[in-house]
Structure formats: C-alpha cells, structure tokens
Design an enzyme around this catalytic site. Sequence first.
Site, mmCIF file in Angstrom:
data_model
loop_
_atom_site.group_PDB
_atom_site.id
_atom_site.type_symbol
_atom_site.label_atom_id
_atom_site.label_comp_id
_atom_site.label_asym_id
_atom_site.label_seq_id
_atom_site.Cartn_x
_atom_site.Cartn_y
_atom_site.Cartn_z
ATOM 1 N N CYS A 168 12.621 -4.287 -1.023
ATOM 2 C CA CYS A 168 11.921 -5.090 -0.023
ATOM 3 C C CYS A 168 12.687 -6.404 0.112
ATOM 4 O O CYS A 168 13.855 -6.480 -0.273
ATOM 5 C CB CYS A 168 10.446 -5.290 -0.365
ATOM 6 S SG CYS A 168 10.097 -6.359 -1.784
ATOM 7 N N ASN B 165 11.393 -8.851 -3.629
ATOM 8 C CA ASN B 165 11.216 -8.082 -4.857
ATOM 9 C C ASN B 165 10.089 -8.618 -5.735
ATOM 10 O O ASN B 165 10.178 -8.617 -6.958
ATOM 11 C CB ASN B 165 12.538 -8.006 -5.634
ATOM 12 C CG ASN B 165 12.539 -6.979 -6.757
ATOM 13 O OD1 ASN B 165 13.160 -7.180 -7.782
ATOM 14 N ND2 ASN B 165 11.859 -5.858 -6.582
ATOM 15 N N CYS C 236 6.534 -8.093 -4.273
ATOM 16 C CA CYS C 236 5.315 -7.428 -3.783
ATOM 17 C C CYS C 236 5.530 -5.927 -3.605
ATOM 18 O O CYS C 236 5.166 -5.132 -4.460
ATOM 19 C CB CYS C 236 4.850 -8.035 -2.452
ATOM 20 S SG CYS C 236 4.335 -9.756 -2.556
ATOM 21 N N ARG C 237 6.136 -5.541 -2.491
ATOM 22 C CA ARG C 237 6.243 -4.121 -2.134
ATOM 23 C C ARG C 237 7.149 -3.325 -3.061
ATOM 24 O O ARG C 237 6.764 -2.253 -3.537
ATOM 25 C CB ARG C 237 6.732 -3.978 -0.695
ATOM 26 C CG ARG C 237 5.766 -4.545 0.320
ATOM 27 C CD ARG C 237 6.366 -4.572 1.703
ATOM 28 N NE ARG C 237 7.386 -5.626 1.780
ATOM 29 C CZ ARG C 237 8.154 -5.839 2.837
ATOM 30 N NH1 ARG C 237 8.049 -5.065 3.898
ATOM 31 N NH2 ARG C 237 9.036 -6.827 2.840
ATOM 32 N N SER C 238 8.354 -3.811 -3.313
ATOM 33 C CA SER C 238 9.281 -2.991 -4.104
ATOM 34 C C SER C 238 8.891 -2.856 -5.572
ATOM 35 O O SER C 238 9.006 -1.751 -6.117
ATOM 36 C CB SER C 238 10.730 -3.454 -3.932
ATOM 37 O OG SER C 238 10.906 -4.801 -4.272
ATOM 38 N N ASP D 83 4.564 -6.197 4.772
ATOM 39 C CA ASP D 83 4.593 -7.195 3.696
ATOM 40 C C ASP D 83 3.185 -7.761 3.512
ATOM 41 O O ASP D 83 2.636 -8.366 4.423
ATOM 42 C CB ASP D 83 5.570 -8.311 4.052
ATOM 43 C CG ASP D 83 5.849 -9.236 2.881
ATOM 44 O OD1 ASP D 83 5.074 -9.229 1.894
ATOM 45 O OD2 ASP D 83 6.844 -9.973 2.959
#
Length: 161
Positions: A16, A19, A21-23, A127
């Site tokens: 993401c 690095n 939140c999402r990933s 996001d």
Amino acid sequence: MAPSRDPSEVKVLVVCLGNICRSPMGEAVLQHIAKERGLEIKVDSAGTAGYHVGEEPDERTVATCKRHGVPIDSLARQVSTSDFTGFTHILASDVNNLKNLQTIRPSNATAEVRLWGSYLDDKSIPDPYYGRAGAFENVYQQCVRLSNAFLDDVFGTRSDL
C-alpha cells in the site's frame, strides 16, 4: 500464471502507500488464511512511500486483526528494487500503488506485479486511514476475500471460507 503446488516457493509482498494500514493487515490476513489451509507461504508487506518506515501498524489495523484472532506483527518498510526478484507475487492494494510499483520495477524483475483485486473483482482496497469507524473492518473483510481468491488461483484450489 500456472498454479503453484509447492507453497514454500510462493513469496508474496502486499503493498500500500505507507505500510501501516492496508498492507500490514493484508499480510497478516493472507498469512493467517494460508496457515488455516495448511499452506506455509512467505508473506511480507511494504509501502511505496517511506513516510512510516520503522513504525508499527496503525492501532486500528492491529485492533481489527486482534478482534478476528489474526496475529499481526510487522514494522513499516518501503518497497525496494530487490523485492521484485525476492518475491514471486507483489500485490498492490490500489491502482495508484500499482502504477508506482510499475514505475520503480527494475528490468530484471521476476515477480508478478498485480492489483490484488484482480484475483477477484478488480477493485482497489480503499485507504481506511481517514475513513469512518467501520473502514478498517471493511478492509479486513476485503482482505479475507482477496486472500482466498489469491490462494485459490495460485494453488488451483477452492475454499469454503
């Protein structure tokens, strides 16, 4: 790509922007689901930007994973050119990060670089950082679906999860 039968050869990098939140959530969820399926694959995560290098995941990411019993333990790092040869699959969380990855992809890259959503519905993972309270839960649920779709594709199997 032809289905891979040897899990030890599958090395996945979830990407993401920052690095946090999402990933890292995607990394944790994919690793967890793979283990539930009896697959020992390597999973890591990184960001295309270096804003948060060395930081732990966002507390809302950690709380969401813990609420679902998914272990999460990572520190933010930025994508490096060696990732393009060290991983078999690089999964971008959204189109902008996919474009960023394609821009920095070296000529000797061997990893398959794709939008993670391309394994299921071609949707980006939004996001959640500035989103509503339920945004992290939505990302979690999307990571579960995408993890199953990815594993189904790579290993040529179907899951009832």
